[in-house]
Design a protein around this motif. Sequence first.
Motif, PDB file in Angstrom:
ATOM      1  N   LEU A   9      35.844  42.852  39.409  1.00 29.72           N
ATOM      2  CA  LEU A   9      34.444  42.255  39.151  1.00 29.72           C
ATOM      3  C   LEU A   9      33.782  43.316  37.827  1.00 29.72           C
ATOM      4  O   LEU A   9      34.378  44.157  37.695  1.00 29.72           O
ATOM      5  CB  LEU A   9      33.412  42.784  40.508  1.00 29.72           C
ATOM      6  CG  LEU A   9      33.309  44.190  40.865  1.00 29.72           C
ATOM      7  CD1 LEU A   9      31.990  44.723  40.381  1.00 29.72           C
ATOM      8  CD2 LEU A   9      33.483  44.110  42.169  1.00 29.72           C
ATOM      9  N   TYR A  10      33.119  42.406  37.190  1.00 22.34           N
ATOM     10  CA  TYR A  10      32.197  43.256  36.159  1.00 22.34           C
ATOM     11  C   TYR A  10      30.754  42.619  36.131  1.00 22.34           C
ATOM     12  O   TYR A  10      30.770  41.453  35.814  1.00 22.34           O
ATOM     13  CB  TYR A  10      33.105  42.975  34.763  1.00 22.34           C
ATOM     14  CG  TYR A  10      32.550  43.397  33.281  1.00 22.34           C
ATOM     15  CD1 TYR A  10      32.436  44.930  33.428  1.00 22.34           C
ATOM     16  CD2 TYR A  10      31.776  42.604  32.659  1.00 22.34           C
ATOM     17  CE1 TYR A  10      31.795  45.429  32.024  1.00 22.34           C
ATOM     18  CE2 TYR A  10      31.349  43.197  31.418  1.00 22.34           C
ATOM     19  CZ  TYR A  10      31.273  44.505  31.156  1.00 22.34           C
ATOM     20  OH  TYR A  10      30.774  44.980  30.117  1.00 22.34           O
ATOM     21  N   ASN A  11      29.970  43.481  36.433  1.00 20.74           N
ATOM     22  CA  ASN A  11      28.426  43.263  36.360  1.00 20.74           C
ATOM     23  C   ASN A  11      28.232  41.939  37.382  1.00 20.74           C
ATOM     24  O   ASN A  11      27.701  40.851  36.694  1.00 20.74           O
ATOM     25  CB  ASN A  11      28.105  42.798  34.782  1.00 20.74           C
ATOM     26  CG  ASN A  11      28.122  44.212  33.984  1.00 20.74           C
ATOM     27  OD1 ASN A  11      28.070  45.046  34.454  1.00 20.74           O
ATOM     28  ND2 ASN A  11      27.788  44.003  32.747  1.00 20.74           N
ATOM     29  N   GLU A  12      28.497  41.903  38.463  1.00 21.23           N
ATOM     30  CA  GLU A  12      28.295  41.164  39.563  1.00 21.23           C
ATOM     31  C   GLU A  12      27.263  41.626  40.561  1.00 21.23           C
ATOM     32  O   GLU A  12      27.511  41.284  41.708  1.00 21.23           O
ATOM     33  CB  GLU A  12      29.452  40.510  39.984  1.00 21.23           C
ATOM     34  CG  GLU A  12      30.344  39.995  38.735  1.00 21.23           C
ATOM     35  CD  GLU A  12      29.820  38.594  38.517  1.00 21.23           C
ATOM     36  OE1 GLU A  12      28.707  38.088  39.076  1.00 21.23           O
ATOM     37  OE2 GLU A  12      30.591  37.926  37.705  1.00 21.23           O
ATOM     38  N   GLU A  13      26.401  42.492  40.456  1.00 23.88           N
ATOM     39  CA  GLU A  13      25.438  43.054  41.278  1.00 23.88           C
ATOM     40  C   GLU A  13      24.896  42.005  42.265  1.00 23.88           C
ATOM     41  O   GLU A  13      24.463  42.467  43.352  1.00 23.88           O
ATOM     42  CB  GLU A  13      24.390  43.985  40.600  1.00 23.88           C
ATOM     43  CG  GLU A  13      23.531  43.233  39.595  1.00 23.88           C
ATOM     44  CD  GLU A  13      22.403  44.217  38.955  1.00 23.88           C
ATOM     45  OE1 GLU A  13      22.596  45.311  39.336  1.00 23.88           O
ATOM     46  OE2 GLU A  13      21.765  43.804  38.083  1.00 23.88           O
ATOM     47  N   GLU A  14      24.445  40.976  41.761  1.00 25.81           N
ATOM     48  CA  GLU A  14      23.631  39.991  42.613  1.00 25.81           C
ATOM     49  C   GLU A  14      24.663  39.277  43.645  1.00 25.81           C
ATOM     50  O   GLU A  14      23.910  39.142  44.793  1.00 25.81           O
ATOM     51  CB  GLU A  14      22.814  38.874  41.728  1.00 25.81           C
ATOM     52  CG  GLU A  14      22.052  39.512  40.781  1.00 25.81           C
ATOM     53  CD  GLU A  14      21.508  38.596  39.612  1.00 25.81           C
ATOM     54  OE1 GLU A  14      20.216  38.363  39.566  1.00 25.81           O
ATOM     55  OE2 GLU A  14      22.246  38.075  39.064  1.00 25.81           O
ATOM     56  N   SER A  15      25.757  39.185  43.342  1.00 28.08           N
ATOM     57  CA  SER A  15      26.585  38.339  44.195  1.00 28.08           C
ATOM     58  C   SER A  15      27.415  39.251  45.247  1.00 28.08           C
ATOM     59  O   SER A  15      27.744  38.586  46.245  1.00 28.08           O
ATOM     60  CB  SER A  15      27.572  37.405  43.285  1.00 28.08           C
ATOM     61  OG  SER A  15      28.420  38.185  42.491  1.00 28.08           O
ATOM     62  N   THR A  44      28.267  47.867  33.993  1.00 28.48           N
ATOM     63  CA  THR A  44      27.245  48.429  33.008  1.00 28.48           C
ATOM     64  C   THR A  44      25.787  48.128  33.855  1.00 28.48           C
ATOM     65  O   THR A  44      24.761  48.742  33.390  1.00 28.48           O
ATOM     66  CB  THR A  44      26.993  47.937  31.691  1.00 28.48           C
ATOM     67  OG1 THR A  44      26.813  46.463  31.648  1.00 28.48           O
ATOM     68  CG2 THR A  44      28.254  48.473  30.896  1.00 28.48           C
ATOM     69  N   ASP A  45      25.846  47.317  34.790  1.00 31.57           N
ATOM     70  CA  ASP A  45      24.815  47.203  35.652  1.00 31.57           C
ATOM     71  C   ASP A  45      24.672  48.000  37.040  1.00 31.57           C
ATOM     72  O   ASP A  45      25.584  48.880  37.237  1.00 31.57           O
ATOM     73  CB  ASP A  45      24.441  45.707  36.058  1.00 31.57           C
ATOM     74  CG  ASP A  45      25.957  45.067  37.011  1.00 31.57           C
ATOM     75  OD1 ASP A  45      26.661  45.990  37.423  1.00 31.57           O
ATOM     76  OD2 ASP A  45      25.809  44.031  37.356  1.00 31.57           O
ATOM     77  N   SER A  46      23.978  47.578  38.169  1.00 28.39           N
ATOM     78  CA  SER A  46      24.162  48.442  39.340  1.00 28.39           C
ATOM     79  C   SER A  46      25.442  48.115  40.485  1.00 28.39           C
ATOM     80  O   SER A  46      24.998  48.380  41.596  1.00 28.39           O
ATOM     81  CB  SER A  46      22.726  48.597  39.998  1.00 28.39           C
ATOM     82  OG  SER A  46      22.566  47.312  40.073  1.00 28.39           O
TER      83      SER A  46
END
Length: 317
Positions: A9-15, A44-46
């Motif tokens: 994953l890369y920047n998939e905090e919502e899913s 780079t997100d949470s």
Amino acid sequence: MDISVVVPLYNEEESLPELTSWITKVMTENNFTYEILFVDDGSTDSSWQVIEELKEQYSRVKAIKFRRNYGKSAALNVAFTASRGDVVITMDADLQDSPDEIPALYKKIREEKFDLVSGWKKKRYDPITKTIPTKLFNAATRKMSGIQLNDFNCGLKAYRNDVVKTIEVYGEMHRYIPVIAKWAGFKKIGEQVVEHRARKYGVTKFGFSRFINGFLDLLSIFFVGKFGKRPMHFFGSLGVLSFLIGTFMALWMIGEKLYHIAAGIPYKREITDQPLFYIALVAIIVGSQLFLTGFVAELVTRNAPERNQYLIEKEIQ
């Protein structure tokens, strides 16, 4: 353990919460023993904070975090090393792959004895700028590899554990894992029609450059798989052919001039004035360079520590 579910994953905090809940539900309903292995490719997100929270809620969650973004191939390669399940399922984190497909994929590996099963997104929700290049690459890969799959790059795949422990994935090679597996000696490769869902959160992380890189990686796989242990056969053959063509053209021009001299026929052109002379010269030089390249590559190959490492499937003592 029955299944390792690998999710790069890369920047998939919502899913991530929805995906983890969905995978857990499918595994519980089918009484699988399992692990969910997330590989955070330098988000780079949470995303990592979300994974840490999920670990507190789901004991089967495991995770690896890269310090920076290395790419999907690197994430898969690390996850393959860490996975412990008899069957390894890979899927994307964006919810475009459905965990409901896992039982059917598992069955094809365990009961139908496939080495690798690749998903086929027969009905896609991608834009035409993505689907047309994908079709072209799939056609080129089928032609070069001889593997009759419709969708080489589908993220939803199932593997026997010894397949992922044998192959090495790097660069942009993840899109050609079935080809790598075939070159490694795993020949029972199948396909399963799977559901492709529209992206629910975020945006795609892949740009147009992936098509250029994908084509170059396909050529690399083809060359390494076919000539990796015998580079002289490739470079030497081309070099000898080019050298002989150049030599033949040079001898032809020399012979033509000698014939005119012997017959007393005026020969109005000098050999060096003819374009064919320079073509012959280039062919001879290129042929010599290719032959020397093959010779040097052969020396490097013979001194490589893995030069005599071969994959043994079974042994009786």
